[in-house]
Design an enzyme around this catalytic site. Structure first.
Site, PDB file in Angstrom:
ATOM      1  N   HIS A  84      -0.875   4.503   9.441  1.00 19.07           N
ATOM      2  CA  HIS A  84      -0.093   5.120   9.798  1.00 19.07           C
ATOM      3  C   HIS A  84       0.113   6.426  10.397  1.00 19.07           C
ATOM      4  O   HIS A  84      -0.021   7.513  10.037  1.00 19.07           O
ATOM      5  CB  HIS A  84       1.087   5.182   8.253  1.00 19.07           C
ATOM      6  CG  HIS A  84       0.538   4.117   7.580  1.00 19.07           C
ATOM      7  ND1 HIS A  84      -0.485   3.937   7.087  1.00 19.07           N
ATOM      8  CD2 HIS A  84       1.715   3.122   7.093  1.00 19.07           C
ATOM      9  CE1 HIS A  84       0.090   2.724   6.565  1.00 19.07           C
ATOM     10  NE2 HIS A  84       1.531   2.299   6.798  1.00 19.07           N
ATOM     11  N   HIS A 116       0.948  -1.396  -0.163  1.00 22.20           N
ATOM     12  CA  HIS A 116       0.518   0.007  -0.425  1.00 22.20           C
ATOM     13  C   HIS A 116       0.739   1.308   0.087  1.00 22.20           C
ATOM     14  O   HIS A 116       0.426   2.862   0.443  1.00 22.20           O
ATOM     15  CB  HIS A 116      -0.869  -0.087   1.004  1.00 22.20           C
ATOM     16  CG  HIS A 116      -0.079  -0.334   2.052  1.00 22.20           C
ATOM     17  ND1 HIS A 116      -0.709  -0.837   3.739  1.00 22.20           N
ATOM     18  CD2 HIS A 116       0.829   0.593   3.006  1.00 22.20           C
ATOM     19  CE1 HIS A 116       0.095  -0.690   4.866  1.00 22.20           C
ATOM     20  NE2 HIS A 116       1.328  -0.020   4.486  1.00 22.20           N
ATOM     21  N   HIS A 150      10.450  -3.582   3.892  1.00 22.06           N
ATOM     22  CA  HIS A 150      11.035  -3.008   3.406  1.00 22.06           C
ATOM     23  C   HIS A 150      11.250  -1.992   4.460  1.00 22.06           C
ATOM     24  O   HIS A 150      10.880  -2.456   5.526  1.00 22.06           O
ATOM     25  CB  HIS A 150       9.573  -1.545   2.547  1.00 22.06           C
ATOM     26  CG  HIS A 150       8.167  -1.665   3.468  1.00 22.06           C
ATOM     27  ND1 HIS A 150       7.216  -2.907   3.716  1.00 22.06           N
ATOM     28  CD2 HIS A 150       7.655  -0.439   4.002  1.00 22.06           C
ATOM     29  CE1 HIS A 150       6.595  -2.016   4.051  1.00 22.06           C
ATOM     30  NE2 HIS A 150       6.301  -0.948   4.527  1.00 22.06           N
ATOM     31  N   GLU A 207       4.833  -5.079   8.350  1.00 22.94           N
ATOM     32  CA  GLU A 207       2.601  -5.557   7.840  1.00 22.94           C
ATOM     33  C   GLU A 207       2.612  -6.140   7.447  1.00 22.94           C
ATOM     34  O   GLU A 207       1.626  -6.658   7.729  1.00 22.94           O
ATOM     35  CB  GLU A 207       3.443  -4.069   7.094  1.00 22.94           C
ATOM     36  CG  GLU A 207       3.457  -2.877   7.521  1.00 22.94           C
ATOM     37  CD  GLU A 207       3.695  -1.625   6.136  1.00 22.94           C
ATOM     38  OE1 GLU A 207       3.190  -0.503   6.873  1.00 22.94           O
ATOM     39  OE2 GLU A 207       3.136  -2.056   5.392  1.00 22.94           O
TER      40      GLU A 207
HETATM   41  C1  DHB Z   1       5.711   3.238   2.827  1.00 25.62           C
HETATM   42  C2  DHB Z   1       5.627   3.643   3.513  1.00 25.62           C
HETATM   43  C3  DHB Z   1       4.527   2.533   3.282  1.00 25.62           C
HETATM   44  O1  DHB Z   1       3.408   2.814   4.860  1.00 25.62           O
HETATM   45  C4  DHB Z   1       4.561   1.435   3.019  1.00 25.62           C
HETATM   46  O2  DHB Z   1       3.460   0.607   3.614  1.00 25.62           O
HETATM   47  C5  DHB Z   1       5.392   1.743   2.195  1.00 25.62           C
HETATM   48  C6  DHB Z   1       6.325   2.551   1.979  1.00 25.62           C
HETATM   49  C7  DHB Z   1       7.436   4.109   2.050  1.00 25.62           C
HETATM   50  O3  DHB Z   1       6.438   6.338   3.193  1.00 25.62           O
HETATM   51  O4  DHB Z   1       7.103   5.271   0.917  1.00 25.62           O
HETATM   52 FE    FE Z   2       2.956   1.135   5.064  1.00 25.10          FE
END
Ligand code: DHB
Ligand code: FE
Length: 280
Positions: A59, A12, A193, A240
């Site tokens: 978030h 997302h 990530h 996540e």
């Molecule tokens: C980013 C934010 C998110 O919540 C995520 O799941 C992936 C990437 C970002 O800020 O790049």
């Molecule tokens: Fe996220």
């Protein structure tokens, strides 16, 4: 009765929403990502779900460190789009299904999952970017949404096992709703990530592919993976992915994989997408 007809998982990443909103989805950087969702858009247009039970994380938009529920369910008629710092995304407001949401809430709580009840909240990229990826840029979203928000942003997050069990309880709850509704369950977030610190930009494709395979074939092993392994292998935000286990739990023992897509990078994130059907 309501039927769970499919499960969808997708990352997302907020930059995906920005790329669409700013008209950049056809650029060299973004086109390959959006191409990966073409099949899914056609598929969902023919599936025509009535409701999506959408598992995501907030978030620090609707919640903050002041109040951070572990599992929360939206029972509202509608949800306004959150302002995440650049104004709300120019996407339609999200319409809820309050009656189904109340039924699910009652059943989950009596099934001993102590959900936090939300009657008013805004929804951020965790919920709107998956809608954009699956439906593009419509005037109004073609589905009603029951949001289920999971704390994955601050320790202690729920375990993978608890998420999987919540999915199973969600299956019981949805299937006992006395109206013929076509319901999909979506799990969002991931894949590997890490957004900050010395390991920012970490991607672990081997872990992500193994996660895909185990989610489809062997969730009983996958649900035992401890948080520390997600953090070590998939980065601090890779955790996540535990939300995908809720979706998987809702589909029953066996599933058929209809579609899989994996793409690196989108912003600092590995994007993963899976469509599953429960099999008899
Ligand atoms: C980013 C934010 C998110 O919540 C995520 O799941 C992936 C990437 C970002 O800020 O790049
Ligand atoms: Fe996220």
């Amino acid at each position: 009765m309501a039927r769970i007809t499919a499960g969808v998982a997708t990352s997302h990443v907020p930059a995906i929403g920005a790329a669409l909103d700013l008209g950049k989805s056809g650029s060299d950087y973004w086109q390959p990502l959006f191409d990966g969702y073409d099949w899914s858009k056609k598929w969902i247009a023919s599936e025509k779900p009535d409701v999506v039970v959408l598992i995501y994380n907030d978030h620090a938009s609707a919640f903050s460190l002041a109040v951070l529920p572990t599992f929360a369910i939206g029972c509202a008629e509608s949800y306004a789009i959150a302002d995440e710092g650049f104004g709300p995304r120019p996407v339609p407001e999200v319409i809820g299904h309050a009656d189904l949401a109340c039924h699910i809430t009652e059943n989950l709580i009596l099934d001993e999952f102590d959900m936090t009840i939300i009657n008013e909240m805004t929804v951020d990229h965790g919920l709107t970017v998956p809608l954009s990826l699956m439906f593009g840029q419509p005037e109004a979203w073609p589905v009603k949404v029951v949001p289920i928000a999971v704390n994955v942003v601050e320790y202690p997050q729920p375990t993978g096992n608890r998420c999987f069990e919540l999915g199973k309880a969600l299956r019981r709850a949805i299937r006992s709703y006395d109206e013929d509704l076509n319901v999909q369950v979506w799990g969002t977030g991931g894949m590997s990530h890490q957004l900050q610190g010395p390991r920012a930009g970490l991607i672990n494709s081997a872990f992500d592919h193994e996660f895909f395979d185990q989610l489809v074939q062997d969730p009983d092993t996958l649900k035992k993976v401890p948080h520390i392994e997600y953090l070590r292998e998939a980065g601090s935000e890779g955790i996540e992915m535990i939300m995908w286990l809720i979706m998987r739990g809702a589909l029953g023992k066996k599933v058929k994989e209809l579609y899989r897509f994996y793409h690196v990078p989108a912003s600092n994130t590995a994007v993963g997408h899976l469509i599953l059907k429960p099999s008899k």
